[in-house]
Design a protein around this motif. Structure first.
Motif, PDB file in Angstrom:
ATOM      1  N   GLU A   1       0.803  -1.148  -0.081  1.00 21.92           N
ATOM      2  CA  GLU A   1      -0.051  -0.056  -0.029  1.00 21.92           C
ATOM      3  C   GLU A   1       0.559   1.093  -0.001  1.00 21.92           C
ATOM      4  OE1 GLU A   1      -3.612  -1.019   3.069  1.00 21.92           O
ATOM      5  OE2 GLU A   1      -1.682  -1.815   3.767  1.00 21.92           O
ATOM      6  N   ASP A   2       0.350   2.348  -0.715  1.00 17.08           N
ATOM      7  CA  ASP A   2       1.221   3.583  -0.639  1.00 17.08           C
ATOM      8  C   ASP A   2       0.490   4.495   0.295  1.00 17.08           C
ATOM      9  OD1 ASP A   2       2.565   5.689  -1.361  1.00 17.08           O
ATOM     10  OD2 ASP A   2       1.560   6.433  -3.334  1.00 17.08           O
ATOM     11  N   LEU A   3       0.992   4.103   1.431  1.00 18.41           N
ATOM     12  CA  LEU A   3       0.391   4.783   2.817  1.00 18.41           C
ATOM     13  C   LEU A   3       0.950   6.196   2.870  1.00 18.41           C
ATOM     14  CD1 LEU A   3       0.886   1.633   5.368  1.00 18.41           C
ATOM     15  CD2 LEU A   3      -1.440   2.222   3.851  1.00 18.41           C
ATOM     16  N   ARG A   4      -0.188   7.069   3.396  1.00 16.17           N
ATOM     17  CA  ARG A   4       0.365   8.360   3.812  1.00 16.17           C
ATOM     18  C   ARG A   4       0.281   8.325   5.393  1.00 16.17           C
ATOM     19  NH1 ARG A   4       1.522   8.131  -0.639  1.00 16.17           N
ATOM     20  NH2 ARG A   4       1.057   9.459  -2.518  1.00 16.17           N
ATOM     21  N   ILE A   5       1.379   7.991   6.013  1.00 14.02           N
ATOM     22  CA  ILE A   5       1.319   7.800   7.274  1.00 14.02           C
ATOM     23  C   ILE A   5       1.148   9.078   7.974  1.00 14.02           C
ATOM     24  CG2 ILE A   5       2.756   6.604   9.138  1.00 14.02           C
ATOM     25  CD1 ILE A   5       4.062   4.776   7.283  1.00 14.02           C
ATOM     26  N   THR A   6       1.859  10.254   7.599  1.00 15.23           N
ATOM     27  CA  THR A   6       1.662  11.508   8.347  1.00 15.23           C
ATOM     28  C   THR A   6       0.309  11.846   8.477  1.00 15.23           C
ATOM     29  OG1 THR A   6       3.811  12.059   7.691  1.00 15.23           O
ATOM     30  CG2 THR A   6       2.610  13.712   8.291  1.00 15.23           C
ATOM     31  N   ASN A   7      -0.656  11.556   7.253  1.00 19.41           N
ATOM     32  CA  ASN A   7      -1.939  12.060   7.401  1.00 19.41           C
ATOM     33  C   ASN A   7      -2.807  11.200   8.378  1.00 19.41           C
ATOM     34  OD1 ASN A   7      -1.394  14.182   5.687  1.00 19.41           O
ATOM     35  ND2 ASN A   7      -1.960  13.046   3.839  1.00 19.41           N
ATOM     36  N   MET A   8      -2.383   9.858   8.495  1.00 20.61           N
ATOM     37  CA  MET A   8      -3.134   8.804   8.982  1.00 20.61           C
ATOM     38  C   MET A   8      -2.980   8.791  10.614  1.00 20.61           C
ATOM     39  SD  MET A   8      -2.275   5.148   6.897  1.00 20.61           S
ATOM     40  CE  MET A   8      -3.009   4.446   7.788  1.00 20.61           C
ATOM     41  N   THR A   9      -1.712   9.350  11.013  1.00 19.58           N
ATOM     42  CA  THR A   9      -1.424   9.519  12.484  1.00 19.58           C
ATOM     43  C   THR A   9      -1.490  11.078  12.838  1.00 19.58           C
ATOM     44  OG1 THR A   9       0.862  10.055  11.767  1.00 19.58           O
ATOM     45  CG2 THR A   9       0.137   7.726  12.491  1.00 19.58           C
ATOM     46  N   ARG A  10      -2.487  11.944  12.064  1.00 22.49           N
ATOM     47  CA  ARG A  10      -2.525  13.398  12.383  1.00 22.49           C
ATOM     48  C   ARG A  10      -3.564  13.361  13.550  1.00 22.49           C
ATOM     49  NH1 ARG A  10      -3.548  16.419   7.334  1.00 22.49           N
ATOM     50  NH2 ARG A  10      -1.403  16.252   7.180  1.00 22.49           N
ATOM     51  N   SER A  11      -3.259  14.246  14.673  1.00 25.51           N
ATOM     52  CA  SER A  11      -4.295  14.316  15.840  1.00 25.51           C
ATOM     53  C   SER A  11      -5.770  14.859  15.464  1.00 25.51           C
ATOM     54  CB  SER A  11      -3.602  15.325  16.717  1.00 25.51           C
ATOM     55  OG  SER A  11      -4.610  15.555  17.743  1.00 25.51           O
ATOM     56  N   ALA A  12      -6.766  13.900  16.052  1.00 23.25           N
ATOM     57  CA  ALA A  12      -8.018  14.349  16.016  1.00 23.25           C
ATOM     58  C   ALA A  12      -8.397  15.271  16.931  1.00 23.25           C
ATOM     59  CB  ALA A  12      -8.757  13.101  16.090  1.00 23.25           C
ATOM     60  N   ALA A  13      -7.718  16.115  17.666  1.00 28.84           N
ATOM     61  CA  ALA A  13      -8.043  17.118  18.860  1.00 28.84           C
ATOM     62  C   ALA A  13      -8.817  18.247  18.061  1.00 28.84           C
ATOM     63  CB  ALA A  13      -6.997  17.687  19.557  1.00 28.84           C
ATOM     64  N   GLY A  14      -8.547  18.587  16.837  1.00 28.55           N
ATOM     65  CA  GLY A  14      -9.189  19.764  16.344  1.00 28.55           C
ATOM     66  C   GLY A  14      -8.959  21.110  17.160  1.00 28.55           C
TER      67      GLY A  14
END
Length: 390
Positions: A273-286
Motif C-alpha cells: 500500500e502507498d500509505l500516507r502515514i503522516t496523514n493517518m497519524t494526524r491528531s483528532a483534537a481539532g
C-alpha cells in the motif's frame, strides 16, 4: 553503512567539541542570513558564507581552525538545504517551517564530504585486527566494524546517539547482490495486530516494542521533573529516557530488517500500500471552535501505528528490493480492506471486525487482512500490466 565508534575518553571530548563548534557555526550562519535580510534586505547564499570561512578560521585558531574546512562547508550546505526546503514549502502552500537555531541536543551529526579530505577511512590498514577512521583534530578513532565495507567510500559522517558515537559511510559503486528468481508474487497488507499479512496468508507478528517498554518509559519520564534544571542528576535522568527510546528504535529497525529479508527471499514481486502515514497519524483534537471527536481512541490508534513502524519497514523493504533485484509496486490503499476478493463487492459492512471479513453480497468469508492483501496484489499486477502495455 553504520558502525559503532570506540573513542578514548580524550577522543570523546574532542568529538563533542567538534560537534559544538559546528553547531555554533550553523547558528552563526543562520543569524547572518536573518540579520542581513532584516537590516538591509540582502539575501546571503552558501557561496557568500563559504568565502568567509577562511577569515573565521584565521580569527579562531584554537576553535574553528582545528576542524576540517570541508566539514565546515558541509555544515553550511546543510543550512542552505534547510532554506531551500523552506522556500519550496512556501511555494507549495504548505506549513513553511522556518529554519531553527540548533540547541545543544539538536545538532548531533558532522559530515566530511570526501574520503581523504580531513578524514580517512581505514586509516591504519596494516593493523591486523582493528579498523580506525582518522578525523582531523581528533585522531585515529577505533571502529567496531561488524561487516565488510563494499564499494568505494564517498562521504564519512560522525553521529552522536545518546552516549554512543557512530561513523556512517556513504559508498559508491556498491555491487548488487541479486537473489535467485522464485517466480512468486505477493501482496502485503500493513496492520497493527500483525505488522505484515501476505496474500498467501502469512502473518508477521507486530512486536509492539514501545508498548512493552511503556511502563519503564513512563517511570523514567517522570524523573526529570523531580530534578533541578541544569543539574547533573537531571541530565542523567534525561539520558536514561533517551537510552530507552533508542533501544526501542533499534529493536524496531531490527524487526523491520528481518521481516523485509524474509519477504525478499520468497517473492520476486511485492505489492504494498502507498500509505500516507503522516496523514493517518494526524491528531483528532481539532480546535477550540471545532473540537474533535473520539480524541482518546484516535490517539491510541496513532500510537499503535507509529509503534508498528510502517514507514521504517517500507524504507528497509525498498532498499533490500533494490539490492536483491526484486520489484516493488505501490498501490492506492483506498477500499482494499472493504472489497471482496471473490466478487469485488465493496461495502463498509463487509468488514465485520478487525480480523473478520464477510461479504454481504456473495457470503465469502476470510481473514480481513488476507482478503485486503489479495486485493492489493491484484491492483499491483493490473498496474504492472498497464505499464508493460504502455
Amino acid at each position: 553503512m553504520k558502525f559503532l565508534l570506540r573513542p578514548t575518553s580524550k577522543q570523546a571530548v574532542a568529538l563533542a567539541a567538534c560537534l559544538e563548534d559546528h553547531r555554533q557555526l550553523y547558528n552563526a550562519a543562520l543569524e547572518h542570513r536573518c540579520t542581513a535580510y532584516r537590516k538591509a534586505g540582502v539575501t546571503v547564499r552558501y557561496g557568500d558564507q563559504s568565502g568567509l570561512l577562511k577569515h573565521i578560521r584565521a580569527d579562531d585558531p584554537d576553535g574553528q581552525a582545528r576542524w576540517s574546512f570541508s566539514s565546515q562547508q558541509a555544515t553550511l550546505r546543510r543550512l542552505d538545504r534547510a532554506f531551500s526546503a523552506f522556500f519550496t514549502r512556501v511555494r507549495q502552500g504548505r506549513t513553511p517551517g522556518f529554519p531553527r537555531f540548533k540547541g545543544r541536543g539538536r545538532f548531533d551529526t558532522v559530515q566530511w564530504p570526501k574520503d581523504g579530505d580531513g578524514c580517512r577511512w581505514d586509516s591504519q590498514p596494516e593493523h591486523p585486527t582493528a579498523t580506525c577512521v582518522r578525523l582531523q583534530g581528533i585522531g585515529h578513532v577505533r571502529v567496531h566494524q561488524h561487516r565488510p565495507v563494499k564499494g568505494r567510500v564517498k562521504t564519512i559522517s560522525v553521529k552522536r546517539e545518546g552516549s554512543r558515537w557512530y561513523v556512517v559511510l556513504s559508498c559508491d559503486d556498491v555491487p548488487a547482490e541479486p537473489l535467485p528468481a522464485t517466480g512468486a508474487v505477493a501482496g502485503v497488507d500493513m496492520g497493527v495486530a500483525s505488522l505484515v499479512t501476505t496474500s498467501d496468508g502469512v502473518h508477521v507478528a507486530n512486536a509492539r516494542h514501545l508498548a512493552v517498554t511503556a511502563d519503564r518509559l513512563a517511570a523514567a519520564q517522570r524523573e526529570p521533573a523531580r530534578k533541578k534544571r541544569g543539574s547533573r542528576r537531571r541530565r542523567k535522568a534525561v539520558a536514561r529516557v533517551a537510552a530507552l527510546h533508542g533501544k526501542v528504535r533499534r529493536q524496531r529497525l531490527d524487526g523491520a530488517h528481518k521481516a523485509a529479508l524474509a519477504l525478499m527471499g520468497c517473492y520476486d514481486v511485492i505489492v504494498h500500500e502507498d500509505l500516507r502515514i503522516t496523514n493517518m497519524t494526524r491528531s483528532a483534537a481539532g480546535t477550540s471552535e471545532r473540537p474533535g471527536r473520539n480524541v482518546a481512541q484516535k490517539s491510541g490508534l496513532n500510537r499503535s501505528i507509529l509503534d508498528a513502524g510502517w514507514g521504517v519497514f517500507l524504507t528497509v523493504l525498498a532498499h533490500k528490493a533494490e539490492s536483491a533485484g526484486r520489484k516493488l509496486i505501490a498501490v492506492n490503499p483506498a477500499g482494499t480492506s472493504r472489497t471482496c476478493s471473490r466478487c469485488g463487492h465493496c461495502a463498509r459492512e463487509n468488514r465485520v471486525t478487525q480480523a473478520e471479513f464477510a461479504c454481504t453480497a456473495c457470503g465469502h468469508t476470510a481473514h480481513a487482512d488476507v482478503d485486503a492483501a489479495i486485493n492489493i496484489l491484484r491492483a499491483g499486477l493490473a498496474l504492472r500490466q498497464a505499464a508493460e502495455a504502455a
